[in-house]
Design a protein around this motif. Structure first.
Motif, PDB file in Angstrom:
ATOM      1  N   ASP A  61       0.878  -1.179   0.000  1.00  0.00           N
ATOM      2  CA  ASP A  61       0.000   0.000   0.000  1.00  0.00           C
ATOM      3  C   ASP A  61       0.912   1.226   0.000  1.00  0.00           C
ATOM      4  OD1 ASP A  61      -2.210  -1.566   0.088  1.00  0.00           O
ATOM      5  OD2 ASP A  61      -2.745  -1.112   2.163  1.00  0.00           O
ATOM      6  N   PHE A  62       0.970   1.928  -1.095  1.00  0.00           N
ATOM      7  CA  PHE A  62       1.960   3.011  -1.211  1.00  0.00           C
ATOM      8  C   PHE A  62       1.417   4.329  -0.655  1.00  0.00           C
ATOM      9  CE2 PHE A  62      -0.195   4.721  -4.904  1.00  0.00           C
ATOM     10  CZ  PHE A  62      -0.788   3.601  -5.457  1.00  0.00           C
ATOM     11  N   VAL A  63       2.358   5.231  -0.383  1.00  0.00           N
ATOM     12  CA  VAL A  63       2.025   6.517   0.239  1.00  0.00           C
ATOM     13  C   VAL A  63       1.541   7.506  -0.826  1.00  0.00           C
ATOM     14  CG1 VAL A  63       3.053   8.479   1.464  1.00  0.00           C
ATOM     15  CG2 VAL A  63       3.620   6.146   2.156  1.00  0.00           C
ATOM     16  N   LEU A  64       0.431   8.186  -0.505  1.00  0.00           N
ATOM     17  CA  LEU A  64      -0.103   9.242  -1.384  1.00  0.00           C
ATOM     18  C   LEU A  64       0.275  10.618  -0.841  1.00  0.00           C
ATOM     19  CD1 LEU A  64      -3.749   7.827  -1.686  1.00  0.00           C
ATOM     20  CD2 LEU A  64      -1.977   7.685  -3.437  1.00  0.00           C
ATOM     21  N   LEU A  65       0.224  10.714   0.492  1.00  0.00           N
ATOM     22  CA  LEU A  65       0.586  11.965   1.155  1.00  0.00           C
ATOM     23  C   LEU A  65       1.549  11.603   2.269  1.00  0.00           C
ATOM     24  CD1 LEU A  65      -0.188  15.065   1.303  1.00  0.00           C
ATOM     25  CD2 LEU A  65      -1.627  14.436   3.238  1.00  0.00           C
ATOM     26  N   ARG A  66       2.720  12.232   2.266  1.00  0.00           N
ATOM     27  CA  ARG A  66       3.715  11.894   3.279  1.00  0.00           C
ATOM     28  C   ARG A  66       3.324  12.464   4.630  1.00  0.00           C
ATOM     29  NH1 ARG A  66       9.137  13.528   0.012  1.00  0.00           N
ATOM     30  NH2 ARG A  66       9.393  14.699   1.938  1.00  0.00           N
ATOM     31  N   LYS A  67       3.932  11.902   5.663  1.00  0.00           N
ATOM     32  CA  LYS A  67       3.669  12.341   7.035  1.00  0.00           C
ATOM     33  C   LYS A  67       3.979  13.836   7.197  1.00  0.00           C
ATOM     34  CE  LYS A  67       5.360   9.223   9.804  1.00  0.00           C
ATOM     35  NZ  LYS A  67       6.132   8.461  10.724  1.00  0.00           N
ATOM     36  N   ASP A  68       4.969  14.334   6.427  1.00  0.00           N
ATOM     37  CA  ASP A  68       5.330  15.758   6.534  1.00  0.00           C
ATOM     38  C   ASP A  68       4.419  16.644   5.677  1.00  0.00           C
ATOM     39  OD1 ASP A  68       6.166  15.109   3.987  1.00  0.00           O
ATOM     40  OD2 ASP A  68       8.302  15.459   4.335  1.00  0.00           O
ATOM     41  N   GLY A  69       3.337  16.062   5.126  1.00  0.00           N
ATOM     42  CA  GLY A  69       2.361  16.861   4.383  1.00  0.00           C
ATOM     43  C   GLY A  69       2.710  17.026   2.913  1.00  0.00           C
ATOM     44  N   ILE A  70       3.820  16.421   2.467  1.00  0.00           N
ATOM     45  CA  ILE A  70       4.220  16.567   1.056  1.00  0.00           C
ATOM     46  C   ILE A  70       3.530  15.485   0.214  1.00  0.00           C
ATOM     47  CG2 ILE A  70       6.200  16.349  -0.521  1.00  0.00           C
ATOM     48  CD1 ILE A  70       7.830  17.894   1.540  1.00  0.00           C
ATOM     49  N   VAL A  71       2.949  15.919  -0.889  1.00  0.00           N
ATOM     50  CA  VAL A  71       2.262  14.982  -1.789  1.00  0.00           C
ATOM     51  C   VAL A  71       3.301  14.040  -2.396  1.00  0.00           C
ATOM     52  CG1 VAL A  71       0.891  14.814  -3.920  1.00  0.00           C
ATOM     53  CG2 VAL A  71       0.468  16.684  -2.301  1.00  0.00           C
ATOM     54  N   ALA A  72       2.994  12.759  -2.402  1.00  0.00           N
ATOM     55  CA  ALA A  72       3.978  11.777  -2.869  1.00  0.00           C
ATOM     56  C   ALA A  72       4.060  11.752  -4.400  1.00  0.00           C
ATOM     57  CB  ALA A  72       3.608  10.392  -2.342  1.00  0.00           C
ATOM     58  N   TYR A  73       5.272  11.475  -4.873  1.00  0.00           N
ATOM     59  CA  TYR A  73       5.533  11.360  -6.317  1.00  0.00           C
ATOM     60  C   TYR A  73       4.535  10.432  -7.003  1.00  0.00           C
ATOM     61  CZ  TYR A  73       7.620   8.781 -10.222  1.00  0.00           C
ATOM     62  OH  TYR A  73       7.806   8.120 -11.411  1.00  0.00           O
TER      63      TYR A  73
END
Ligand code: GLU
Length: 279
Positions: free
Chosen positions: A154-166
Motif C-alpha cells: 500500500d503506497f504513500v499518497l501523502l507523506r507524514k510531513d504533508g508533502i504529496v507523494a511522487y
C-alpha cells in the motif's frame, strides 16, 4: 497522437544521467512525430530548489531539446492533488498510517497494514492496494513481473510531513496532460505497479511504458544528484549529445557536428533501432 514527457525533479542541475533520460524521451516522441512536454516535479520542497528548475530548462534549451507547450510545475497544482487524495480517502481507498520506519523494517520491509483498522485521522495517507497489478508489458523490456511484496505494498499518497507523494502526483499529471507514452529510466520500474493501480482507480487507460537502463558511475551506482554526479556543461552540447546517444546505442553519422544535425540523425537512428517507420 503520441504525447510524451520528461519530468525531472529540480533537486540539482541536469547531469549526464538525466540528459540521457531527457534525450530518450525526446527521441521517442519525435520519432513518433509526437509531442514532448516538460513537467518540473518540484513537490519535495526540502530537496528541490527553483534555481535548478530554471537551470534545467536552460540546459535543455542549450541542447536543442525544445519542449512543446508550456512547462507544468507541480508546485502550482497542490490543490488538485489534495482534492484527489481527499476523494480517495472518502471512497475508502486511502487510509491514514502512523507506522514508523522501524515498524516497517521489523515487518520484513513491508508495510504491516494493521494501521488500516486503527481509524487514525492523521499521519501519512496510503493507497489501499485492493487489486495489485504485478505484471505489465514494457515496450523495451517485454513482459515484466514484479513479485516483491514491497513493490506491491500500500503506497504513500501523502507523506507524514504533508508533502504529496511522487506516485500520486505523477499519475494525476500524466492523466491531465494526456500523456500516453512514458519513456524513463529503469530505476523507476518498481513504481509502475503503483501507477497502474492508480490508473485503474481513476478509470483511465494506462500509458505505454518503456524503461531504459540508467547510466551508472564506476562504482555501479546510478548517476544521481545524491551521488554528486557533475552538472552538464552547457558549453559542449554537441559532445554531450553524442555521449548520450552512445549510451543509448544510437549511431550518429560522422560529420554531424551541429546540434540539429545530431538530433535529426538521432531521431532517424532511433526509428531504425525501434522498428518505427521513418518520415
Ligand atoms: N521526477 C522523476 C525523477 O526525476 C521522474 C518521474 C517519471 O519519469 O516518472 O526521477
Amino acid at each position: 497522437m503520441y504525447i510524451g514527457r520528461f519530468a525531472p525533479s529540480p533537486s540539482g542541475p541536469l547531469h549526464m544521467g538525466s540528459l540521457v533520460a531527457a534525450l530518450a524521451s525526446y527521441l521517442d516522441a519525435k520519432a513518433h512525430n509526437g509531442l514532448w512536454h516538460l513537467r518540473i516535479e518540484d513537490l519535495d520542497t526540502p530537496r528541490c530548489d527553483p534555481k535548478y528548475s530554471s537551470q534545467i530548462q536552460s540546459t535543455l534549451s542549450h541542447h536543442g531539446l525544445c519542449w512543446d507547450g508550456s512547462v507544468l510545475l507541480q508546485s502550482n497544482r497542490l490543490h488538485i492533488y489534495q482534492r484527489n487524495i481527499e476523494e480517495i480517502v472518502s471512497e475508502s481507498c486511502g487510509y491514514y498510517c502512523q507506522c514508523t520506519r522501524k515498524m516497517i523494517k521489523d515487518n520484513a520491509g513491508v508495510h504491516p497494514s494493521s494501521c488500516k483498522l486503527n481509524g487514525h485521522k492523521s499521519g501519512a495517507i496510503r493507497f489501499h492496494h485492493f487489486q495489485q497489478i504485478s505484471t505489465f508489458t514494457d515496450r523495451f523490456k517485454g513482459n515484466v513481473a514484479m513479485d516483491d511484496s514491497d513493490t506491491l505494498d500500500d503506497f504513500v499518497l501523502l507523506r507524514k510531513d504533508g508533502i504529496v507523494a511522487y506516485n500520486l502526483a505523477v499519475v494525476v499529471d500524466d492523466i491531465s496532460q494526456h500523456i500516453n507514452h512514458i519513456v524513463r529510466g529503469e530505476d523507476l520500474l518498481t513504481t509502475t505497479p503503483s501507477h497502474l493501480a492508480l490508473y485503474k482507480y481513476f478509470n483511465q487507460p494506462a500509458p505505454s511504458y518503456a524503461h531504459f537502463p540508467v547510466l551508472k558511475d564506476h562504482n555501479g551506482l546510478k548517476l544521481s544528484k545524491q551521488n554528486h554526479a557533475p552538472a552538464i556543461c552547457n558549453q559542449t552540447p554537441e559532445h554531450n549529445l553524442k555521449l548520450a546517444c552512445q549510451f543509448l546505442e544510437i549511431d550518429i553519422q560522422s560529420g554531424q557536428n551541429s546540434i540539429n544535425g545530431i538530433l535529426n540523425n538521432a531521431i532517424h537512428s532511433w526509428r531504425l533501432k525501434h522498428g518505427l517507420v521513418d518520415g
